[in-house]
Design a protein around this motif. Structure first.
Motif, PDB file in Angstrom:
ATOM      1  N   HIS A 167       0.841  -1.188   0.000  1.00 45.39           N
ATOM      2  CA  HIS A 167       0.000   0.000   0.000  1.00 45.39           C
ATOM      3  C   HIS A 167       0.881   1.245   0.000  1.00 45.39           C
ATOM      4  N   VAL A 168       0.572   2.171  -0.903  1.00 42.62           N
ATOM      5  CA  VAL A 168       1.353   3.393  -1.027  1.00 42.62           C
ATOM      6  C   VAL A 168       0.447   4.593  -0.833  1.00 42.62           C
ATOM      7  N   GLN A 169       0.852   5.520   0.019  1.00 44.33           N
ATOM      8  CA  GLN A 169       0.086   6.728   0.228  1.00 44.33           C
ATOM      9  C   GLN A 169       0.089   7.564  -1.056  1.00 44.33           C
ATOM     10  N   PRO A 170      -1.024   8.303  -1.346  1.00 46.36           N
ATOM     11  CA  PRO A 170      -1.057   9.163  -2.526  1.00 46.36           C
ATOM     12  C   PRO A 170       0.142  10.106  -2.540  1.00 46.36           C
ATOM     13  N   GLY A 171       0.790  10.188  -3.723  1.00 43.78           N
ATOM     14  CA  GLY A 171       1.948  11.056  -3.842  1.00 43.78           C
ATOM     15  C   GLY A 171       3.251  10.429  -3.406  1.00 43.78           C
ATOM     16  N   HIS A 172       3.200   9.144  -2.976  1.00 45.58           N
ATOM     17  CA  HIS A 172       4.404   8.503  -2.470  1.00 45.58           C
ATOM     18  C   HIS A 172       4.781   7.250  -3.260  1.00 45.58           C
ATOM     19  N   SER A 173       4.204   7.049  -4.430  1.00 43.41           N
ATOM     20  CA  SER A 173       4.632   5.939  -5.266  1.00 43.41           C
ATOM     21  C   SER A 173       6.023   6.250  -5.815  1.00 43.41           C
ATOM     22  N   LEU A 174       6.711   5.229  -6.287  1.00 40.52           N
ATOM     23  CA  LEU A 174       8.027   5.457  -6.882  1.00 40.52           C
ATOM     24  C   LEU A 174       7.935   6.433  -8.045  1.00 40.52           C
ATOM     25  N   ARG A 175       6.856   6.319  -8.815  1.00 39.73           N
ATOM     26  CA  ARG A 175       6.693   7.237  -9.943  1.00 39.73           C
ATOM     27  C   ARG A 175       6.543   8.681  -9.451  1.00 39.73           C
ATOM     28  N   ASP A 176       5.741   8.888  -8.420  1.00 37.69           N
ATOM     29  CA  ASP A 176       5.574  10.236  -7.865  1.00 37.69           C
ATOM     30  C   ASP A 176       6.901  10.780  -7.342  1.00 37.69           C
ATOM     31  N   LEU A 177       7.620   9.953  -6.607  1.00 35.08           N
ATOM     32  CA  LEU A 177       8.881  10.396  -6.012  1.00 35.08           C
ATOM     33  C   LEU A 177       9.928  10.684  -7.089  1.00 35.08           C
ATOM     34  N   ALA A 178       9.961   9.869  -8.136  1.00 35.27           N
ATOM     35  CA  ALA A 178      10.909  10.110  -9.223  1.00 35.27           C
ATOM     36  C   ALA A 178      10.567  11.401  -9.963  1.00 35.27           C
ATOM     37  N   ALA A 179       9.279  11.616 -10.198  1.00 34.58           N
ATOM     38  CA  ALA A 179       8.863  12.840 -10.877  1.00 34.58           C
ATOM     39  C   ALA A 179       9.211  14.081 -10.063  1.00 34.58           C
ATOM     40  N   ALA A 180       9.182  13.943  -8.738  1.00 36.67           N
ATOM     41  CA  ALA A 180       9.523  15.051  -7.847  1.00 36.67           C
ATOM     42  C   ALA A 180      11.026  15.149  -7.590  1.00 36.67           C
ATOM     43  N   ARG A 181      11.797  14.263  -8.224  1.00 36.46           N
ATOM     44  CA  ARG A 181      13.261  14.218  -8.073  1.00 36.46           C
ATOM     45  C   ARG A 181      13.675  13.922  -6.629  1.00 36.46           C
ATOM     46  N   THR A 182      12.879  13.105  -5.961  1.00 33.27           N
ATOM     47  CA  THR A 182      13.190  12.719  -4.577  1.00 33.27           C
ATOM     48  C   THR A 182      13.141  11.200  -4.406  1.00 33.27           C
ATOM     49  N   PRO A 183      13.748  10.428  -5.316  1.00 40.20           N
ATOM     50  CA  PRO A 183      13.706   8.972  -5.159  1.00 40.20           C
ATOM     51  C   PRO A 183      14.479   8.549  -3.915  1.00 40.20           C
ATOM     52  N   PRO A 184      13.955   7.606  -3.145  1.00 42.79           N
ATOM     53  CA  PRO A 184      14.645   7.178  -1.920  1.00 42.79           C
ATOM     54  C   PRO A 184      15.835   6.275  -2.231  1.00 42.79           C
ATOM     55  N   ASP A 185      16.687   6.077  -1.237  1.00 40.29           N
ATOM     56  CA  ASP A 185      17.815   5.162  -1.400  1.00 40.29           C
ATOM     57  C   ASP A 185      17.342   3.735  -1.622  1.00 40.29           C
ATOM     58  N   GLN A 186      16.278   3.342  -0.913  1.00 44.84           N
ATOM     59  CA  GLN A 186      15.716   1.998  -1.044  1.00 44.84           C
ATOM     60  C   GLN A 186      14.430   2.085  -1.855  1.00 44.84           C
ATOM     61  N   GLN A 187      14.392   1.456  -3.015  1.00 44.47           N
ATOM     62  CA  GLN A 187      13.245   1.562  -3.916  1.00 44.47           C
ATOM     63  C   GLN A 187      12.659   0.179  -4.175  1.00 44.47           C
ATOM     64  N   ILE A 188      11.380   0.040  -3.837  1.00 46.48           N
ATOM     65  CA  ILE A 188      10.673  -1.222  -4.014  1.00 46.48           C
ATOM     66  C   ILE A 188       9.425  -0.954  -4.859  1.00 46.48           C
ATOM     67  N   MET A 189       9.130  -1.841  -5.782  1.00 48.26           N
ATOM     68  CA  MET A 189       7.987  -1.659  -6.666  1.00 48.26           C
ATOM     69  C   MET A 189       6.687  -1.547  -5.880  1.00 48.26           C
ATOM     70  N   ASP A 190       5.792  -0.677  -6.336  1.00 48.10           N
ATOM     71  CA  ASP A 190       4.471  -0.526  -5.730  1.00 48.10           C
ATOM     72  C   ASP A 190       3.415  -0.646  -6.828  1.00 48.10           C
ATOM     73  N   ALA A 191       2.179  -0.851  -6.407  1.00 54.01           N
ATOM     74  CA  ALA A 191       1.098  -1.128  -7.360  1.00 54.01           C
ATOM     75  C   ALA A 191       0.836   0.045  -8.295  1.00 54.01           C
ATOM     76  N   ALA A 192       0.878   1.265  -7.774  1.00 51.88           N
ATOM     77  CA  ALA A 192       0.589   2.433  -8.616  1.00 51.88           C
ATOM     78  C   ALA A 192       1.641   2.591  -9.710  1.00 51.88           C
ATOM     79  N   THR A 193       2.904   2.432  -9.356  1.00 54.07           N
ATOM     80  CA  THR A 193       3.970   2.528 -10.352  1.00 54.07           C
ATOM     81  C   THR A 193       3.850   1.405 -11.370  1.00 54.07           C
TER      82      THR A 193
END
Length: 247
Positions: A2-28
């Motif tokens: 489960h990913v909070q709105p605005g916190h999917s990997l796609r959202d974070l990448a678009a915002a240029r804030t990808p985390p160090d640890q990246q795991i696939m989520d359903a929205a992405t």
């Protein structure tokens, strides 16, 4: 997952804030699935004939890394794609085993899921030190000379050709074809990444990729990552994806 709105990997990448640890989520994954490359007929394949090597979780720098975007799933998919490229380019059995082994472990010594520019060299050194264990675990027979070439390919797999320095040029000259094919296989699995500009770019490669491998690689990501989100193990997820795509 489960990913909070605005916190999917796609959202974070678009915002240029990808985390160090990246795991696939359903929205992405839904976005990836809805954005396929052009469809091309796939030649007849038999799932059981495709070499699938899954790296051991203990080979990664931490347990978390094994489940990330550069973890077991990525290594196993890159192995599958390397095997299919090896077949397309006429590699013999031993060179194919060397290439697929390199593909399975090329990212295992990453410290994070961002750029980590030294991870290729670290993985090459680690593989050189642990080759016997790796090959025994994966059930592969690779002679010493080809092990060294596989390590050279691993060392420069993440460095763009136009950024090669003297050390990278020397490593490349030791194993040019293995390096080219490893880079191509690694590139094909970029469909797992959350922005389209990061997806495969054949103009950056030095070997031809059959047109059908692009949609095949995309489908491999979608089917395997979907199975993972539904609780399948990495190996079962890849086996299911191969079965689906070769049915």
């Amino acid at each position: 997952m489960h990913v909070q709105p605005g916190h999917s990997l796609r959202d974070l990448a678009a915002a240029r804030t990808p985390p160090d640890q990246q795991i696939m989520d359903a929205a992405t994954l839904d976005w990836i699935a809805a954005t396929p490359p052009p469809a091309v007929d796939t030649p007849a394949l038999v799932a059981d004939d495709v070499l699938l090597l899954s790296p051991d979780p203990s080979w990664f720098t931490t347990g978390d890394r094994a489940d990330g975007l550069h973890g077991i799933g990525h290594g196993a998919r890159t192995c599958v794609l390397a095997f299919l490229l090896a077949r397309a380019h006429g590699l013999d059995q031993q060179h194919t085993a060397a290439l697929c082994t390199a593909a399975a472990v090329h990212d295992c010594r990453r410290h994070n899921d961002r750029t980590d520019p030294e991870h290729g060299r670290r993985a090459a050194s680690w593989f050189t030190e642990h080759a016997e264990t790796v090959l025994h675990t994966l059930g592969q027979d690779v002679p010493a000379a080809l092990r060294a070439k596989a390590a050279s390919a691993i060392a420069v797999h993440n460095v763009p050709y136009d950024a090669f320095g003297p050390g990278e040029h020397a490593a490349y000259e030791r194993a040019p074809h293995l390096t080219d094919l490893l880079k191509a296989a690694d590139s094909l699995d970029r469909y797992r990444l959350p922005l389209r500009r990061w997806w495969p770019d054949p103009t950056r490669l030095r070997v031809a990729i059959p047109a059908w491998l692009f949609p095949f690689a995309h489908g491999l990501v979608v089917h395997s990552e979907r199975a993972r989100l539904h609780g399948a193990s990495h190996h079962d997820a890849l086996t299911d994806a191969l079965t689906t795509l070769t049915r």
